[in-house]
Write a protein that holds these residues in place. Structure first.
Motif, PDB file in Angstrom:
ATOM      1  N   GLU A 190       1.412  -1.273  -0.393  1.00 61.04           N
ATOM      2  CA  GLU A 190       0.052   0.084   0.167  1.00 61.04           C
ATOM      3  C   GLU A 190       0.658   1.121  -0.356  1.00 61.04           C
ATOM      4  O   GLU A 190       0.735   2.193  -0.517  1.00 61.04           O
ATOM      5  CB  GLU A 190      -0.423  -0.034   1.559  1.00 61.04           C
ATOM      6  CG  GLU A 190      -2.237  -1.424   1.183  1.00 61.04           C
ATOM      7  CD  GLU A 190      -3.385  -0.769   2.190  1.00 61.04           C
ATOM      8  OE1 GLU A 190      -2.667  -0.092   2.775  1.00 61.04           O
ATOM      9  OE2 GLU A 190      -3.741  -1.852   2.101  1.00 61.04           O
ATOM     10  N   VAL A 191       1.867   1.337   0.571  1.00 58.25           N
ATOM     11  CA  VAL A 191       2.786   2.715   0.696  1.00 58.25           C
ATOM     12  C   VAL A 191       3.312   3.021  -0.656  1.00 58.25           C
ATOM     13  O   VAL A 191       3.743   3.882  -1.197  1.00 58.25           O
ATOM     14  CB  VAL A 191       3.597   2.003   2.010  1.00 58.25           C
ATOM     15  CG1 VAL A 191       4.943   3.130   1.665  1.00 58.25           C
ATOM     16  CG2 VAL A 191       3.120   1.767   3.082  1.00 58.25           C
ATOM     17  N   MET A 192       3.769   1.595  -1.174  1.00 62.37           N
ATOM     18  CA  MET A 192       4.582   1.582  -1.775  1.00 62.37           C
ATOM     19  C   MET A 192       3.261   1.704  -3.691  1.00 62.37           C
ATOM     20  O   MET A 192       4.222   2.133  -4.973  1.00 62.37           O
ATOM     21  CB  MET A 192       5.674   0.941  -3.249  1.00 62.37           C
ATOM     22  CG  MET A 192       6.415   0.198  -2.118  1.00 62.37           C
ATOM     23  SD  MET A 192       7.942   1.864  -2.181  1.00 62.37           S
ATOM     24  CE  MET A 192       8.772   1.374  -0.366  1.00 62.37           C
ATOM     25  N   GLY A 193       1.993   1.542  -3.349  1.00 62.49           N
ATOM     26  CA  GLY A 193       1.252   1.664  -4.207  1.00 62.49           C
ATOM     27  C   GLY A 193       1.331   0.721  -5.605  1.00 62.49           C
ATOM     28  O   GLY A 193       0.801   1.191  -6.255  1.00 62.49           O
ATOM     29  N   ILE A 194       1.740  -0.487  -5.094  1.00 58.53           N
ATOM     30  CA  ILE A 194       1.311  -1.536  -6.255  1.00 58.53           C
ATOM     31  C   ILE A 194       0.277  -2.761  -5.602  1.00 58.53           C
ATOM     32  O   ILE A 194       0.881  -2.782  -3.772  1.00 58.53           O
ATOM     33  CB  ILE A 194       3.008  -2.725  -5.957  1.00 58.53           C
ATOM     34  CG1 ILE A 194       3.450  -2.213  -4.725  1.00 58.53           C
ATOM     35  CG2 ILE A 194       4.145  -1.458  -6.667  1.00 58.53           C
ATOM     36  CD1 ILE A 194       4.905  -2.745  -4.790  1.00 58.53           C
ATOM     37  N   PRO A 195       0.128  -3.256  -6.583  1.00 58.80           N
ATOM     38  CA  PRO A 195      -0.476  -4.835  -6.260  1.00 58.80           C
ATOM     39  C   PRO A 195       0.074  -5.828  -4.979  1.00 58.80           C
ATOM     40  O   PRO A 195       1.538  -5.932  -5.039  1.00 58.80           O
ATOM     41  CB  PRO A 195      -1.575  -5.771  -7.482  1.00 58.80           C
ATOM     42  CG  PRO A 195       0.022  -4.982  -8.425  1.00 58.80           C
ATOM     43  CD  PRO A 195       0.770  -3.508  -7.661  1.00 58.80           C
ATOM     44  N   TYR A 196      -1.080  -6.199  -4.190  1.00 61.34           N
ATOM     45  CA  TYR A 196      -0.162  -7.300  -3.096  1.00 61.34           C
ATOM     46  C   TYR A 196       0.705  -8.852  -4.038  1.00 61.34           C
ATOM     47  O   TYR A 196      -0.407  -8.943  -5.090  1.00 61.34           O
ATOM     48  CB  TYR A 196      -1.415  -7.464  -1.857  1.00 61.34           C
ATOM     49  CG  TYR A 196      -0.299  -9.239  -1.509  1.00 61.34           C
ATOM     50  CD1 TYR A 196       0.102  -9.001  -0.261  1.00 61.34           C
ATOM     51  CD2 TYR A 196      -0.792 -10.500  -1.623  1.00 61.34           C
ATOM     52  CE1 TYR A 196       0.262  -9.658   0.864  1.00 61.34           C
ATOM     53  CE2 TYR A 196      -0.498 -11.831  -0.580  1.00 61.34           C
ATOM     54  CZ  TYR A 196       0.540 -10.828  -0.002  1.00 61.34           C
ATOM     55  OH  TYR A 196       0.878 -11.443   1.303  1.00 61.34           O
TER      56      TYR A 196
END
Length: 421
Positions: free
Chosen positions: A252-258
Motif C-alpha cells: 500500500e505504501v509503494m502503491g503496488i498490488p500485493y
C-alpha cells in the motif's frame, strides 16, 4: 596384494554384517503381530555390490590410492597470488562489490523456490563463518555449535511472544545471549584440547536441546513456539493485512498490488545484509591482533603461551565471537520460519556446519561460502536420492578427505622468501 588379502576379507565381512540387518531385513507389522521378511532382489544386489566394492578397494588399496595421488588438484588463484598486495586489495574490493550487486539483483529474475533455497544457503553461510572462527582460526573443535544457534532462535521467539519485541530489537539481543553462552562455555574447556574438548562441547549442545525440550511452560517443549513475527521494513509489513497496530503494509505504501513473493525477497535481502556484515567483521578481526592470536593458538598452544599470550582470553574470545554470529543466524532463522522447536537443533546440524568448515578449508572464508552452497544445494538437486542423502554425504566427505584434505579453498597466509645469494 597378498598382504592386503586378509584385511580385504575382514572389511568385506564387516560390511556384510553391518548392511545385511539394516537393508536386507524388513520388520512387517500385521495387527498385533510382527514378522521379519527379507528385502527384494534389488536390495540384495546392492548389498553384494557394496561388499564387492569394499573387498576390491582394500585388496588394491595401494594402487587405487596411487591413482588418486596423481590426480591434479586445482590451483585456485595461482595468477591472483602473483599480484602485488595493492592489486590484490583492488581486485578483492571490486569483486566483492560485483558479487553483492549480483546477489541483490538476482532474486528479481528467479522463482520463489530458488529464493527460499538461497536464503537457507545464506543461513548456513553465517553458521559456517561463525564456526570457522572457533575451529578454523582458533583450532578448537566444537561439536555443539548448534546450541548457540538455538539460543539465538529461542531468544527472539521468547522476546517476541512474552515481551512483544520486534525483530530488529531482538536481533542484537539474540547475538548477545548466544555470545554470553559461548563465554560461559569457554570457562570449563580452558584446559581441554582435542577429543576432550569435542566431548564437552557435544555435551553442552545436548544439554541446551534437552533443557528447551523439557521447559514446557516457557518454551513449549516438543510443541515448539509458533506465530513468530516476521521482520518489518521501517514499520512496513509484507502480509496481506496488518498484524500489529501502528504498522503499515508495504504494497500500500509503494502503491503496488500485493504479492506474497515480496516477503520472500525481503527475507533473502536481509540474509544477504547479515552475511555481508558477518564477512566484513570477521575479515577485520582476522587482521587485528586477536585474529593473529587465534592463529597462533591453532598452530601451537605451547609456543603461544611462551610468547606471553593469554590463552584464556584467546579461547574465550573465539567462543564468544563465534557464538554471537550463530545467535544472529538463529534469530533470523526463527523470523524466517515463524516456528521453531528443539528438533530443529539436533546434533546433525552441528555435524553439517562442521563439515562445511572442513570441506571449505579451515580458516578460509570463501571456501566456507562455497562449501555451504554445495552442502545445501546438492541435496535439493538430487531429491530422488533423498533416502540415501546421508550415505552420499559421508561418501563425498571421504572422497574429499582423500583427494583434497586441505579443503576446497584452503586459506593462504602471507609469507616471505629469502633470496639465495
Amino acid at each position: 596384494m597378498r598382504a592386503n588379502l586378509n584385511h580385504a576379507i575382514f572389511s568385506a565381512i564387516i560390511t556384510f554384517i553391518v548392511s545385511f540387518p539394516l537393508l536386507g531385513l524388513n520388520l512387517v507389522t500385521g495387527g498385533t503381530s510382527m514378522s521379519i521378511e527379507g528385502a527384494d532382489t534389488t536390495t540384495f544386489t546392492y548389498i553384494a555390490a557394496a561388499v564387492a566394492i569394499v573387498f576390491f578397494f582394500q585388496l588394491f588399496h595401494d594402487k587405487i590410492m596411487g591413482v588418486f595421488s596423481h590426480i591434479p588438484t586445482p590451483e585456485v588463484g595461482h595468477l591472483y597470488s602473483d599480484l602485488p598486495q595493492s592489486k590484490k586489495n583492488s581486485v578483492e574490493k571490486w569483486f566483492t562489490i560485483a558479487l553483492v550487486a549480483l546477489a541483490i539483483i538476482w532474486p528479481f529474475f528467479v522463482s520463489r523456490g530458488s529464493i527460499d533455497l538461497a536464503t537457507l544457503v545464506l543461513i548456513y553461510v553465517m553458521l559456517g563463518l561463525g564456526l570457522n572462527i572457533v575451529v578454523g582460526l582458533a583450532g578448537l573443535l566444537d561439536l555443539g555449535y548448534v546450541a548457540f544457534y538455538a539460543v539465538g532462535a529461542y531468544s527472539y521467539a521468547l522476546l517476541s511472544e512474552y515481551f512483544g519485541l520486534s525483530f530488529w530489537v531482538a536481533l542484537p539481543i539474540g547475538g548477545l545471549m548466544a555470545a554470553l553462552f559461548g563465554f560461559l562455555l569457554g570457562f570449563p574447556v580452558l584446559r581441554l584440547r582435542g577429543d576432550y574438548l569435542a566431548i564437552v562441547t557435544l555435551g553442552f549442545g545436548e544439554i541446551i536441546r534437552i533443557v528447551l525440550l523439557n521447559s514446557t511452560s516457557v518454551t513449549g517443549g516438543p510443541n515448539g513456539i509458533g506465530g513468530i513475527d516476521k521482520p518489518t521494513l521501517f514499520g512496513m509489513e509484507f502480509g496481506r493485512r496488518v498484524k500489529e497496530e501502528g504498522n503499515t503494509l508495504f504494497h500500500e505504501v509503494m502503491g503496488i498490488p500485493y504479492d506474497s513473493s515480496y516477503k520472500v525477497i525481503f527475507l533473502y535481502l536481509l540474509a544477504v545484509i547479515l552475511v555481508v556484515f558477518t564477512v566484513f567483521v570477521i575479515r577485520r578481526l582476522v587482521r587485528m591482533p586477536v585474529g593473529r592470536a587465534w592463529e597462533a593458538l591453532r598452530e601451537d598452544e605451547i609456543a603461544c603461551r611462551s610468547l606471553g599470550m593469554n590463552r584464556t582470553i584467546i579461547k574465550l574470545s573465539a567462543f564468544t565471537i563465534g557464538a554471537a554470529f550463530a545467535g544472529f543466524a538463529g534469530c533470523f532463522f526463527a523470523a524466517r520460519q515463524g516456528f521453531i522447536s528443539p528438533e530443529s537443533f539436533t546434533f546433525i546440524e552441528s555435524a553439517i556446519i562442521l563439515a562445511i568448515v572442513v570441506l571449505g578449508g579451515m580458516g578460509s572464508q570463501l571456501g566456507v561460502i562455497l562449501a555451504a552452497v554445495a552442502m545445501t544445494v546438492l541435496p535439493e538437486i538430487a531429491r530422488e536420492f533423498q533416502e540415501y542423502r546421508m550415505l552420499m554425504f559421508g561418501l563425498m566427505m571421504v572422497l574429499m578427505m582423500v583427494w583434497r584434505p586441505q579443503g576446497l579453498l584452503p586459506s593462504k597466509r602471507p609469507h616471505m622468501e629469502l633470496a639465495n645469494d
